[in-house]
Design a protein around this motif. Structure first.
Motif, PDB file in Angstrom:
ATOM      1  N   ASN A   1     -31.820 -35.629  24.282  1.00 19.66           N
ATOM      2  CA  ASN A   1     -31.218 -36.960  24.397  1.00 19.66           C
ATOM      3  C   ASN A   1     -31.003 -37.633  23.046  1.00 19.66           C
ATOM      4  OD1 ASN A   1     -30.064 -38.888  26.112  1.00 19.66           O
ATOM      5  ND2 ASN A   1     -31.936 -40.119  26.128  1.00 19.66           N
ATOM      6  N   LEU A   2     -30.655 -36.819  22.007  1.00 19.22           N
ATOM      7  CA  LEU A   2     -30.268 -37.444  20.743  1.00 19.22           C
ATOM      8  C   LEU A   2     -28.989 -38.247  20.953  1.00 19.22           C
ATOM      9  CD1 LEU A   2     -30.812 -34.529  18.141  1.00 19.22           C
ATOM     10  CD2 LEU A   2     -32.340 -36.460  18.604  1.00 19.22           C
ATOM     11  N   SER A   3     -28.821 -39.286  20.162  1.00 19.99           N
ATOM     12  CA  SER A   3     -27.622 -40.125  20.297  1.00 19.99           C
ATOM     13  C   SER A   3     -26.385 -39.448  19.718  1.00 19.99           C
ATOM     14  CB  SER A   3     -27.850 -41.471  19.606  1.00 19.99           C
ATOM     15  OG  SER A   3     -28.052 -41.276  18.207  1.00 19.99           O
ATOM     16  N   ALA A   4     -26.588 -38.420  18.922  1.00 25.23           N
ATOM     17  CA  ALA A   4     -25.487 -37.643  18.344  1.00 25.23           C
ATOM     18  C   ALA A   4     -26.037 -36.254  18.022  1.00 25.23           C
ATOM     19  CB  ALA A   4     -24.944 -38.311  17.081  1.00 25.23           C
ATOM     20  N   ASN A   5     -25.098 -35.330  17.802  1.00 31.69           N
ATOM     21  CA  ASN A   5     -25.527 -33.971  17.506  1.00 31.69           C
ATOM     22  C   ASN A   5     -26.386 -33.930  16.243  1.00 31.69           C
ATOM     23  OD1 ASN A   5     -24.166 -32.900  19.693  1.00 31.69           O
ATOM     24  ND2 ASN A   5     -22.300 -32.449  18.507  1.00 31.69           N
ATOM     25  N   ALA A   6     -27.415 -33.082  16.305  1.00 34.07           N
ATOM     26  CA  ALA A   6     -28.296 -32.928  15.143  1.00 34.07           C
ATOM     27  C   ALA A   6     -27.513 -32.351  13.975  1.00 34.07           C
ATOM     28  CB  ALA A   6     -29.466 -32.013  15.490  1.00 34.07           C
ATOM     29  N   THR A   7     -27.707 -32.949  12.802  1.00 30.94           N
ATOM     30  CA  THR A   7     -27.036 -32.463  11.593  1.00 30.94           C
ATOM     31  C   THR A   7     -28.007 -31.826  10.598  1.00 30.94           C
ATOM     32  OG1 THR A   7     -27.258 -34.656  10.603  1.00 30.94           O
ATOM     33  CG2 THR A   7     -25.188 -34.170  11.769  1.00 30.94           C
TER      34      THR A   7
ATOM     35  N   PRO B   1     -32.025 -23.218   7.846  1.00 27.76           N
ATOM     36  CA  PRO B   1     -31.920 -21.785   7.529  1.00 27.76           C
ATOM     37  C   PRO B   1     -32.894 -20.919   8.329  1.00 27.76           C
ATOM     38  CG  PRO B   1     -31.953 -23.103   5.519  1.00 27.76           C
ATOM     39  CD  PRO B   1     -32.317 -24.027   6.635  1.00 27.76           C
ATOM     40  N   LEU B   2     -33.906 -21.555   8.923  1.00 28.24           N
ATOM     41  CA  LEU B   2     -34.879 -20.811   9.708  1.00 28.24           C
ATOM     42  C   LEU B   2     -34.491 -20.715  11.173  1.00 28.24           C
ATOM     43  CD1 LEU B   2     -38.194 -22.240   8.168  1.00 28.24           C
ATOM     44  CD2 LEU B   2     -36.940 -20.174   7.516  1.00 28.24           C
ATOM     45  N   GLY B   3     -33.309 -21.313  11.507  1.00 34.86           N
ATOM     46  CA  GLY B   3     -32.822 -21.182  12.876  1.00 34.86           C
ATOM     47  C   GLY B   3     -32.865 -22.454  13.703  1.00 34.86           C
ATOM     48  N   PHE B   4     -33.131 -23.583  13.082  1.00 37.20           N
ATOM     49  CA  PHE B   4     -33.152 -24.828  13.862  1.00 37.20           C
ATOM     50  C   PHE B   4     -31.740 -25.104  14.390  1.00 37.20           C
ATOM     51  CE2 PHE B   4     -33.346 -29.251  14.944  1.00 37.20           C
ATOM     52  CZ  PHE B   4     -34.671 -29.456  15.330  1.00 37.20           C
TER      53      PHE B   4
ATOM     54  N   GLY C   1     -32.455 -29.289  22.375  1.00 32.07           N
ATOM     55  CA  GLY C   1     -32.666 -27.895  21.999  1.00 32.07           C
ATOM     56  C   GLY C   1     -34.129 -27.624  21.698  1.00 32.07           C
ATOM     57  N   SER C   2     -34.348 -26.421  21.238  1.00 34.68           N
ATOM     58  CA  SER C   2     -35.715 -26.023  20.897  1.00 34.68           C
ATOM     59  C   SER C   2     -35.674 -25.099  19.693  1.00 34.68           C
ATOM     60  CB  SER C   2     -36.394 -25.329  22.077  1.00 34.68           C
ATOM     61  OG  SER C   2     -35.702 -24.136  22.415  1.00 34.68           O
ATOM     62  N   PHE C   3     -36.827 -24.998  19.033  1.00 37.39           N
ATOM     63  CA  PHE C   3     -36.939 -24.215  17.793  1.00 37.39           C
ATOM     64  C   PHE C   3     -38.344 -23.654  17.718  1.00 37.39           C
ATOM     65  CE2 PHE C   3     -38.616 -24.393  13.415  1.00 37.39           C
ATOM     66  CZ  PHE C   3     -37.811 -23.451  12.796  1.00 37.39           C
ATOM     67  N   ASN C   4     -38.461 -22.386  17.292  1.00 36.13           N
ATOM     68  CA  ASN C   4     -39.780 -21.780  17.080  1.00 36.13           C
ATOM     69  C   ASN C   4     -39.673 -20.786  15.931  1.00 36.13           C
ATOM     70  OD1 ASN C   4     -41.901 -19.511  17.515  1.00 36.13           O
ATOM     71  ND2 ASN C   4     -42.638 -21.187  18.802  1.00 36.13           N
ATOM     72  N   SER C   5     -40.570 -20.911  14.966  1.00 36.98           N
ATOM     73  CA  SER C   5     -40.523 -20.009  13.816  1.00 36.98           C
ATOM     74  C   SER C   5     -41.882 -19.983  13.118  1.00 36.98           C
ATOM     75  CB  SER C   5     -39.449 -20.456  12.824  1.00 36.98           C
ATOM     76  OG  SER C   5     -39.421 -19.595  11.686  1.00 36.98           O
ATOM     77  N   ASN C   6     -42.218 -18.794  12.571  1.00 32.71           N
ATOM     78  CA  ASN C   6     -43.363 -18.694  11.662  1.00 32.71           C
ATOM     79  C   ASN C   6     -42.899 -19.073  10.272  1.00 32.71           C
ATOM     80  OD1 ASN C   6     -44.932 -17.758  13.762  1.00 32.71           O
ATOM     81  ND2 ASN C   6     -44.727 -15.595  13.186  1.00 32.71           N
ATOM     82  N   ILE C   7     -43.672 -19.922   9.602  1.00 34.56           N
ATOM     83  CA  ILE C   7     -43.268 -20.459   8.303  1.00 34.56           C
ATOM     84  C   ILE C   7     -44.389 -20.233   7.308  1.00 34.56           C
ATOM     85  CG2 ILE C   7     -42.528 -22.516   7.046  1.00 34.56           C
ATOM     86  CD1 ILE C   7     -41.551 -23.661   9.712  1.00 34.56           C
ATOM     87  N   VAL C   8     -44.058 -19.622   6.173  1.00 33.21           N
ATOM     88  CA  VAL C   8     -45.027 -19.406   5.108  1.00 33.21           C
ATOM     89  C   VAL C   8     -45.005 -20.609   4.178  1.00 33.21           C
ATOM     90  CG1 VAL C   8     -45.695 -17.940   3.168  1.00 33.21           C
ATOM     91  CG2 VAL C   8     -44.756 -16.912   5.250  1.00 33.21           C
ATOM     92  N   LEU C   9     -46.178 -21.187   3.924  1.00 33.02           N
ATOM     93  CA  LEU C   9     -46.308 -22.371   3.088  1.00 33.02           C
ATOM     94  C   LEU C   9     -46.925 -22.017   1.739  1.00 33.02           C
ATOM     95  CD1 LEU C   9     -47.809 -24.874   5.709  1.00 33.02           C
ATOM     96  CD2 LEU C   9     -45.401 -24.406   5.229  1.00 33.02           C
TER      97      LEU C   9
END
Length: 393
Positions: free
Chosen positions: A305-311, A333-336, A343-351
């Protein structure tokens, strides 16, 4: 006893053997008349025999598979004025040539008595057998020990010794974990958990010969900690804010070894009320962060329910709740998913170490941007450690 007739009136220069010799003189006149007289000559043997060859004292080492040694020596010889030379005596103590001499010193004695039985001579020497052969140390193969409910485990010499032996017998078996201090047992504790420890087995025989073998012991702790979390907590948002500062007690942990309690995952809301400044967006979202190891997280984000598309979508840091910070990780760049309102997003991230430290301190957040809210429409703080400021939700 010998009966000898001689023609001469004297015995000068005559040689007589040992024993009794009769000498007869006969006188005959020209008419053929004769008469005789006799004497006895007794030769006695009063000279004793003597040793002509006698082995010297000897020191030898044990044979490989015996606690003694087979020793060959030249048989002693004797000589006697009446009995001849190269005579062999009688063994009265010790062992004959070619027999097994025991460990230690053996006195060997040979004697010879002449045929007249009037004297005896003796050959005596020592044979000393020493053990210079090192024992055979045999260790068991690598094995595993498990710490008990007290975080301890011990092994004995018999645990490590796999049949060590010595030709004269083992008198001392000890073990060590440093090769210096030896004893009857080696113990392990929680500081050894996960390690492989080298164990030394030392074998010593009666003569002090030493052999050492080693094996490896893997120390494991398989007891699962018993952790009891504190109960759920509901609080009222602080006045004038859409959040509350809370302190949660640490879980209660019981284990055989020291434990470290860490927050391994956190799930929290994303909303416009967490933006700075806050907005009245109807969009909602949630984020879950799971600590995979010291440098990696798993980030799971859902939004709708964002008011506009995610940028754009980022992890920002380092800032506490209610404070803005710059971008430290770009999620696109990680696929968001961009160009959508849900939508949804899932990723392993190295910090990096700095990024992990900031996240553990509660000073990072996830922010989703669009054209209507360039600074971010919904935001969610990542709070992995208490105490923390938590948003409503």
């Amino acid at each position: 006893f010998a009966n000898h007739a001689v023609d001469s009136f004297t015995l000068a220069g005559a040689t007589f053997p040992v024993g009794i010799t009769q000498v007869i003189w006969t006188a005959t006149d020209t008419a053929g008349n004769s008469s005789s007289c006799q004497i006895e000559i007794v030769i006695e043997d009063v000279e004793g025999p003597s040793v002509t060859t006698c082995p010297s004292d000897t020191t030898i080492s044990t044979d490989a598979n015996a606690c003694g040694a087979v020793f060959f020596y030249d048989t002693p010889t004797f000589a006697d004025n009446c009995d001849s030379t190269g005579l062999e005596g009688v063994l009265v103590s010790g062992y004959a040539p070619g027999t097994l001499f025991p460990l230690g010193t053996t006195t060997v004695t040979w004697i010879y008595t002449d045929l007249e039985d009037n004297s005896t001579d003796t050959c005596s020497f020592t044979v000393t057998v020493i053990d210079s052969i090192a024992p055979i140390a045999i260790c068991v193969d690598t094995f595993t020990v498990t710490l008990d409910e007290n975080g301890a485990a011990c092994i004995l010499v018999t645990t490590v010794d796999n049949g060590s032996a010595d030709n004269c017998g083992v008198v001392n078996r000890t073990i060590s974990r440093d090769g210096v201090l030896f004893g009857d047992a080696v113990c392990f504790d929680c500081s050894d958990a996960g390690d492989t420890v080298t164990i030394y087995l030392r074998i010593i025989d009666a003569f002090g010969n030493v052999t050492i073998c080693t094996t490896a012991v893997s120390v494991v702790d398989v007891q699962i900690p018993d952790i009891e979390c504190p109960g759920n907590k509901t609080v009222t948002a602080d006045n004038g804010t859409c959040s509350s500062f809370i302190t949660m007690p640490e879980p209660t942990v019981t284990d055989n070894c020291p434990t470290t309690v860490t927050v391994t995952s956190v799930t929290g809301p994303m909303s416009g009320s967490q933006e700075v400044p806050a907005n009245a967006s109807n969009a909602t979202g949630s984020l879950t962060v799971i600590l995979l190891n010291d440098s990696t997280i798993n980030l799971d984000v859902t939004f709708s329910n964002l008011s506009a598309n995610a940028t754009a979508a980022h992890i920002h840091g380092f800032a506490a709740f209610g404070v803005n910070a710059g971008v430290i990780i770009n999620l696109a760049p990680l696929g968001f998913p961009l160009g959508v309102t849900s939508g949804s997003f899932n990723s392993n991230i190295v910090l990096t170490p700095a990024q992990m430290a900031g996240m553990l301190a509660g000073n990072t957040y996830v922010n989703i941007h669009n054209a209507n809210f360039p600074g971010g429409e919904i935001r969610g703080q990542i709070n992995l450690l208490a105490p923390a400021v938590l948003p409503v939700g």
